[in-house]
Design an enzyme around this catalytic site. Structure first.
Site, PDB file in Angstrom:
ATOM      1  N   HIS A 181      -7.117  -2.510   0.865  1.00 34.64           N
ATOM      2  CA  HIS A 181      -6.214  -3.391   0.286  1.00 34.64           C
ATOM      3  C   HIS A 181      -6.525  -3.257  -1.288  1.00 34.64           C
ATOM      4  O   HIS A 181      -7.813  -3.263  -1.751  1.00 34.64           O
ATOM      5  CB  HIS A 181      -6.064  -4.709   0.287  1.00 34.64           C
ATOM      6  CG  HIS A 181      -5.008  -5.529  -0.054  1.00 34.64           C
ATOM      7  ND1 HIS A 181      -5.236  -5.924  -1.506  1.00 34.64           N
ATOM      8  CD2 HIS A 181      -3.664  -6.096   0.194  1.00 34.64           C
ATOM      9  CE1 HIS A 181      -3.870  -6.656  -1.686  1.00 34.64           C
ATOM     10  NE2 HIS A 181      -2.976  -6.782  -0.736  1.00 34.64           N
TER      11      HIS A 181
ATOM     12  N   GLU B 194       1.772  -0.469  -0.992  1.00 34.88           N
ATOM     13  CA  GLU B 194       1.918  -1.754  -1.613  1.00 34.88           C
ATOM     14  C   GLU B 194       1.112  -1.481  -3.236  1.00 34.88           C
ATOM     15  O   GLU B 194       0.293  -1.384  -3.707  1.00 34.88           O
ATOM     16  CB  GLU B 194       0.756  -2.537  -1.203  1.00 34.88           C
ATOM     17  CG  GLU B 194       1.033  -2.909   0.408  1.00 34.88           C
ATOM     18  CD  GLU B 194      -0.034  -4.503   0.901  1.00 34.88           C
ATOM     19  OE1 GLU B 194       0.938  -5.473   1.143  1.00 34.88           O
ATOM     20  OE2 GLU B 194      -0.989  -4.198   0.779  1.00 34.88           O
TER      21      GLU B 194
END
Length: 249
Positions: A97, A169
């Site tokens: 992430h 993302e």
């Protein structure tokens, strides 16, 4: 029709009591999960066993952890290994992430090691990729995310790759300061990812300021096979509505 993945990471939120209430609520609504939709939830480490205990071993909801080390055991103070995560009930490992990359030194090399560790122990790697606003403005989004993905997935067999889920993302669309991406902005990155990975990985997800107003449009983008959601899914009602939207897509 391919499976549509709809999941949420709670990041560093929720006490055990809050996690328990959310999981109990979801358990009561499992009969409303649409066919063809794969729900998953990634709580904090402290809530992993609590959520697993409430949902049950045979739950259709997959359970994940937000990070795991690439070594199976050893002197890695503060870390959690993939075998430990699996022992706690996890089936998914979130890897790479942007917050882990920015604040904790995650690199392409460590994502590759972590993907391999998750696969080695039979867990699903959820590989997060995404570019900064600067890269986007320079027109390099697709090349950047393809390079991130290729580096993390280097050396995998076709069978191993088929067990990987990729979540795109973009950093500029994440969190409280992020802005929702338009469908037009996402078509080119997903065309690039789709050309490389559609039919070869388990899913291509989008995450970044997903909400109830844009979820259906996001799922309508070519090659998108799911959503990885933050704040909108932290309230159970929001998550249940996202599952319903996916069922109608």
């Amino acid at each position: 029709m391919s499976t549509l993945w709809v999941g949420t990471s709670w990041k560093m939120t929720k006490t055990l009591a809050e996690a328990r209430a959310w999981a109990e609520g979801l358990r009561e609504h499992l009969d409303t999960v649409p066919d063809g939709v794969q729900p998953f939830v990634i709580p904090s480490f402290t809530a992993t066993t609590t959520v697993r205990g409430i949902l049950g071993e045979d739950s259709p909801v997959l359970l994940g952890v937000q990070n795991a080390h690439w070594e199976d055991t050893g002197a890695w103070t503060g870390e959690v290994s993939v075998p430990q995560a699996k022992d706690a009930g996890a089936q998914i490992v979130e890897i790479g992430h942007s917050e882990r990359r920015e604040h904790f030194g995650e690199t392409v090399e460590t994502t590759r090691l972590k993907v391999a560790a998750a696969l080695r122990h039979g867990l699903t790697p959820l590989l997060c990729i995404g570019e900064s606003a600067e890269v986007k403005e320079a027109g390099g989004s697709s090349a950047f995310i393809l390079e991130q993905a290729a580096g993390a997935l280097e050396g995998l067999s076709a069978e191993e790759l088929s067990r990987v889920v990729i979540a795109y993302e973009p950093i500029w669309a994440i969190g409280e300061k992020g802005r929702p991406a338009t469908t037009e902005e996402l078509r080119e990155p997903f065309a690039a990812l789709g050309a490389q990975y559609t039919g070869r990985v388990a899913g291509l997800l989008y995450g970044g300021s997903v909400n109830l107003g844009n979820a259906a449009d996001l799922l309508g983008i070519d090659h998108v096979t799911g959503l990885f959601v933050g704040r909108t899914a932290w309230e159970l009602e929001g998550y249940l509505e996202l599952l319903a939207i996916a069922g109608r897509s």
